[in-house]
Design a protein around this motif. Structure first.
Motif, PDB file in Angstrom:
ATOM      1  N   ARG A   1      -0.534  -0.982  -1.632  1.00 13.39           N
ATOM      2  CA  ARG A   1       0.285  -2.204  -1.629  1.00 13.39           C
ATOM      3  C   ARG A   1       1.401  -2.104  -2.662  1.00 13.39           C
ATOM      4  O   ARG A   1       2.524  -2.531  -2.412  1.00 13.39           O
ATOM      5  N   MET A   2       1.077  -1.511  -3.806  1.00 12.57           N
ATOM      6  CA  MET A   2       2.109  -1.364  -4.832  1.00 12.57           C
ATOM      7  C   MET A   2       3.242  -0.464  -4.312  1.00 12.57           C
ATOM      8  O   MET A   2       4.424  -0.726  -4.542  1.00 12.57           O
ATOM      9  N   PHE A   3       2.850   0.583  -3.581  1.00 16.94           N
ATOM     10  CA  PHE A   3       3.852   1.456  -2.960  1.00 16.94           C
ATOM     11  C   PHE A   3       4.731   0.648  -2.000  1.00 16.94           C
ATOM     12  O   PHE A   3       5.955   0.788  -1.977  1.00 16.94           O
ATOM     13  N   GLY A   4       4.089  -0.239  -1.227  1.00 16.36           N
ATOM     14  CA  GLY A   4       4.835  -1.092  -0.295  1.00 16.36           C
ATOM     15  C   GLY A   4       5.871  -1.937  -1.029  1.00 16.36           C
ATOM     16  O   GLY A   4       7.028  -2.044  -0.600  1.00 16.36           O
ATOM     17  N   TYR A   5       5.465  -2.507  -2.157  1.00 16.44           N
ATOM     18  CA  TYR A   5       6.423  -3.311  -2.929  1.00 16.44           C
ATOM     19  C   TYR A   5       7.521  -2.436  -3.537  1.00 16.44           C
ATOM     20  O   TYR A   5       8.654  -2.888  -3.697  1.00 16.44           O
ATOM     21  N   GLY A   6       7.165  -1.181  -3.846  1.00 17.07           N
ATOM     22  CA  GLY A   6       8.189  -0.248  -4.330  1.00 17.07           C
ATOM     23  C   GLY A   6       9.249  -0.010  -3.260  1.00 17.07           C
ATOM     24  O   GLY A   6      10.453   0.054  -3.556  1.00 17.07           O
TER      25      GLY A   6
END
Lengths: 466, 193
Positions: free
Chosen positions: A281-286
Motif C-alpha cells: 500500500r505504501m508503494f501505491g501511495y508512492g
C-alpha cells in the motif's frame, strides 16, 4: 516495411508466440526481453524513412493504413519507442528473479504493443480505445489463475473503462473547437470531458483509490510494471492534447488546475503513505505521489515544465522499478508485506531492505538520490507561482519520507531470537541487481546532468512545448 | 415508433439486469438489450454496421454464459430479500427520473442525435453505473461495464461513424466479456479447470 509493423504488429506477434511458450517461463522471459531490447536497439539506430546500408537501399514507411485511419510512427517518436522498449526489456529480464507469474511476459509484450498503438493512431483521440485494450491485457497479469479476484482489480478495470468514453467524446467535441469555433460553452464542455477522462485514466484524486488496493492485493512486480508503464503512456497522450490544441495550451486555468491537482495528489499520497502498515500500500501511495509530481511538471509553463516532466519519467521509472523489485524479493522470502511480518528482515535481506528504503526516499525527494534534483527544481519553480503550493508539496514529500523512516525502523528492529547480525540471504543475482539499482539512484542523484538530459529528446515530438 | 419501443426495451432489460440475481436471466436480458442498442444505433449508421453491435453484444453474452454453464452452480443469495431487490429497483427508477428531464438538455450537447437515442444511451449509462456501484462480483461488474459501454455506444454512434472505431469498440466489448469469463475462473487453480 512500415514502422508500425516493426514496433506494433511485431510485438503483438511476439506476444502470441510467447503465450504459446508460457509454460517455459525462463525461455519466455529471455525471449521477451531479447525481443524488447532488439526493438529498442532498432528504435535507436534505424531512422524511419529512406535508409541506405552500403549498396542496399530500403525504406521504412512511417504510416500503416487500416480501415480509413492510420497508425503513424515517425522519427520524433523514436525516443519514446526507445524508452518504452528498454523499460519493457528490463522488466521482462528480471521477471523470473522477481517471481512474476508466467503470463507476465507474454501479456506484458501485448500491452506494450497496444500502448505504442495508442501513441501512433491518427486521429490520436482514438488512443483511448487502444489504452483500454492494453488495460484488458493487464488483467490476467494482475490476477493469474488461482489467485482470487479482489476489489482493487475490479475498481481498476471499472475506472479505466469509464475513462475511455470521456476521451472519445472529447475528441468529437474538439473537432468543433479545432475548426475555429470560439464558442466558449463548447470549450468548457470539452475541457470538463477531457478532465474527467484523464482523471479516470490517470487515477487522479479522487479516483485513485484502486492504486493502494491493487498494490496490496497483487504481486508487487506485476503492479510495479503496470503502474510505471501505463501512466507514462497516458501522460504522454495528455501532453499530445496540450501540444495539439492552442486554446488548451494557452489556458492559464489548465496549468493552474494541473498544479492544484498535482499538489493534492502529492499531499494525500505522501501523508497517507506515512501511516500505512503494508509496504504494498505504501508503494501505491508512492505511485500516487509520483503522478502528482508529473502533473505538477505538466502544470508549469512551457520550456521548464515539459523538460522537468521528461526527466522525471526516467527517475520515476528507476525509483519505482527498484522499489517493486525490492518488494518482490521481500515477499518471496517473507511471504507478506505487513509490517508485523517484516520485523527485523533488514538483517537477513540487507540489499532488498536498502533498495526498498532508498527507492522510497528517492521518490520522496531525499537529497543525493535520483529524484532530488528534479523535485527541488520543481518546488522552486512552483514557489515562484505560489508559496502555499510549495509548502504543501514539501509537506507531502516529508510524509513519504516519514513512511520510509518507519519502514527502515521496522526492517532493522532487533528480533526476539538474539542480537541482530547482517546475514545476506538474497541470491547473487538478486543482490547484484538490487545493488546496481541503488548505485544508479545515487549516481543520478550526484550527477544528474550525466543521464537525465538525454530524456529531453522525448519531448521533441511536441513542437509547441519545446 | 420503433425507436420508442427500443427505449422501452432498454429500460426493461437494464432494470432486469440490475434487479435479478439469476445469471441466466441476466444473460437473456443482456442479449435482448443489444437488440435495442442495435435499433437505436441503426438510426444513424447503416444497418449492416449497426448489426456489429448486436453480434458483438451477443458474442459477449455467449462468452459469459458459457463460462457460467461450466461452473458449479452457486446461488447468489440475497441477504435481505426482497428489500435489496426493491432497493435496486428504486435506484434504477431514480435513474429514470433523472434521465427524463436531463435528456433534452443533453440534446444541446449532441446536436444531430435523436431524443430516443439520448434516452436510451443515458438510461443504460445510468443504470450501468448504479450496477457498478452495488456489486463487487466480477460477473456483475462486467455486466455493468457492458451496459455502460452500450449506452455510450448509442450516443457516440450519433456523432461518429467510423469503421475502425466500430471495430475497436466491438473488440473492447468482446475483450471485457473475455476478461469477465477469465475472472470467473481465475480463482480456481488451473489444474481444476
Amino acid at each position: 516495411m512500415s514502422a508500425p509493423v516493426l514496433w506494433i504488429f511485431l510485438p503483438l506477434a511476439i506476444s502470441v508466440i510467447l503465450w504459446l511458450l508460457q509454460s517455459r517461463e525462463h525461455l519466455t522471459a529471455r525471449l521477451g526481453s531479447a525481443a524488447a531490447f532488439f526493438l529498442a536497439f532498432l528504435a535507436w539506430v534505424i531512422p524511419i524513412g529512406a535508409i541506405r546500408l552500403g549498396p542496399l537501399a530500403f525504406r521504412i514507411n512511417p504510416s500503416f493504413f487500416i480501415l480509413g485511419r492510420s497508425l503513424t510512427l515517425d522519427n520524433q517518436d523514436r525516443p519514446f519507442l526507445l524508452l518504452i522498449f528498454l523499460l519493457a526489456g528490463a522488466w521482462f529480464l528480471l521477471s523470473r528473479m522477481a517471481g512474476a507469474n508466467r503470463l507476465f511476459v507474454p501479456l506484458g509484450m501485448g500491452m506494450v504493443g497496444f500502448l505504442v498503438s495508442a501513441l501512433a493512431v491518427e486521429p490520436f483521440l482514438y488512443a483511448a480505445l487502444f489504452i483500454e485494450i492494453a488495460v484488458l491485457f493487464s488483467i490476467p497479469i494482475l490476477a493469474p489463475p488461482g489467485r482470487p479476484v479482489r476489489q482493487g482489480l475490479l475498481r481498476y478495470l471499472i475506472f479505466q473503462t469509464l475513462g475511455m468514453p470521456f476521451i472519445l467524446f472529447t475528441g468529437w467535441m474538439l473537432t468543433g473547437v479545432e475548426a475555429g469555433s470560439s464558442d466558449l460553452t463548447q470549450i468548457v464542455r470539452a475541457s470538463a470531458m477531457l478532465g474527467l477522462g484523464f482523471a479516470f485514466l490517470l487515477a487522479v484524486f479522487p479516483f485513485y483509490t484502486w492504486i493502494p488496493l491493487l498494490a496490496e492485493e497483487a504481486h508487487p512486480y506485476e503492479t510495479g510494471f503496470l503502474l510505471s508503464l501505463l501512466p507514462t503512456v497516458i501522460l504522454i497522450f495528455g501532453l499530445t492534447f496540450i501540444d495539439r490544441y492552442s486554446w488548451l495550451r494557452e489556458s492559464e486555468n489548465l496549468y493552474l488546475g494541473l498544479r492544484i491537482i498535482g499538489t493534492v495528489m502529492i499531499v494525500t499520497g505522501g501523508i497517507w503513505g506515512a501511516f500505512q502498515q503494508h509496504l504494498g500500500r505504501m508503494f501505491g501511495y508512492g505511485v500516487i505521489l509520483e503522478t502528482g509530481f508529473l502533473l505538477l511538471a505538466a502544470g508549469l509553463p512551457v520550456v521548464i515544465g515539459p523538460q522537468l516532466f521528461a526527466m522525471l519519467l526516467l527517475s520515476r521509472a528507476i525509483g519505482l522499478g527498484l522499489w517493486s523489485l525490492a518488494l518482490s524479493v521481500l515477499i518471496q522470502r517473507v511471504g507478506s508485506l505487513q509490517f508485523e511480518a517484516l520485523r527485523g528482515c533488514g538483517w537477513r535481506l540487507p540489499w532488498a531492505a536498502s533498495g526498498l528504503v532508498l527507492a522510497n526516499f528517492s521518490i520522496a525527494g531525499l537529497p543525493l538520490l535520483a529524484d532530488f534534483p528534479l523535485k527541488q527544481a520543481l518546488v522552486e519553480a512552483i514557489g515562484q507561482h505560489s508559496g502555499n503550493l510549495a509548502f504543501w508539496i514539501i509537506l507531502g514529500s516529508l510524509g513519504m519520507m516519514a513512511g520510509g523512516l518507519r519502514t527502515l525502523g521496522v526492517l532493522i528492529r532487533s528480533t526476539e531470537t538474539g542480537p541482530a547480525r547482517i546475514q545476506i540471504t538474497e541470491t547473487r543475482l538478486q543482490w547484484a541487481v538490487l545493488s546496481l539499482g541503488i548505485a544508479v539512484l545515487i549516481f543520478i542523484g550526484i550527477f544528474p546532468g550525466a543521464i537525465l538530459p538525454g530524456m529531453l529528446r522525448l519531448i521533441e515530438a511536441f513542437e509547441h512545448l519545446v | 415508433m420503433l425507436p420508442t419501443l427500443a427505449v422501452i426495451l432498454l429500460i426493461v432489460t437494464s432494470l432486469s439486469l440490475l434487479v435479478t440475481r439469476d445469471w441466466r436471466l441476466s444473460i437473456i436480458a443482456l442479449a435482448i438489450q443489444y437488440i435495442g442498442v442495435m435499433i437505436l444505433v441503426s438510426l444513424q449508421w447503416p444497418f449492416g454496421i449497426a448489426m456489429i453491435k448486436l453480434v458483438a453484444g451477443w458474442m459477449a453474452g455467449a462468452a459469459l454464459g458459457l463460462t457460467r454453464i461450466g461452473q458449479t452452480e452457486v446461488v447468489e443469495t440475497e441477504t435481505s430479500w426482497p428489500s435489496s431487490q426493491v432497493f435496486r429497483l428504486l435506484a434504477g427508477a431514480l435513474v429514470l427520473l433523472v434521465v427524463y428531464p436531463t435528456a433534452p438538455k443533453v440534446l444541446d450537447w449532441l446536436p444531430g442525435v435523436s431524443l430516443e437515442q439520448i434516452w436510451g444511451g443515458l438510461v443504460l449509462l445510468g443504470i450501468g453505473l448504479v450496477q457498478l456501484g452495488m456489486t463487487a462480483q466480477p460477473f456483475r461488474v462486467v455486466l455493468g461495464l457492458l451496459t455502460c459501454l452500450a449506452g455510450f455506444e448509442i450516443l457516440y454512434a450519433g456523432v461518429e461513424v467510423s469503421l475502425l472505431v466500430a471495430g475497436l469498440l466491438s473488440g473492447v466489448n468482446l475483450g471485457l466479456a473475455t476478461i469477465g469469463a477469465y475472472l470467473l475462473n481465475s480463482a480456481i487453480p488451473e489444474e481444476q479447470i
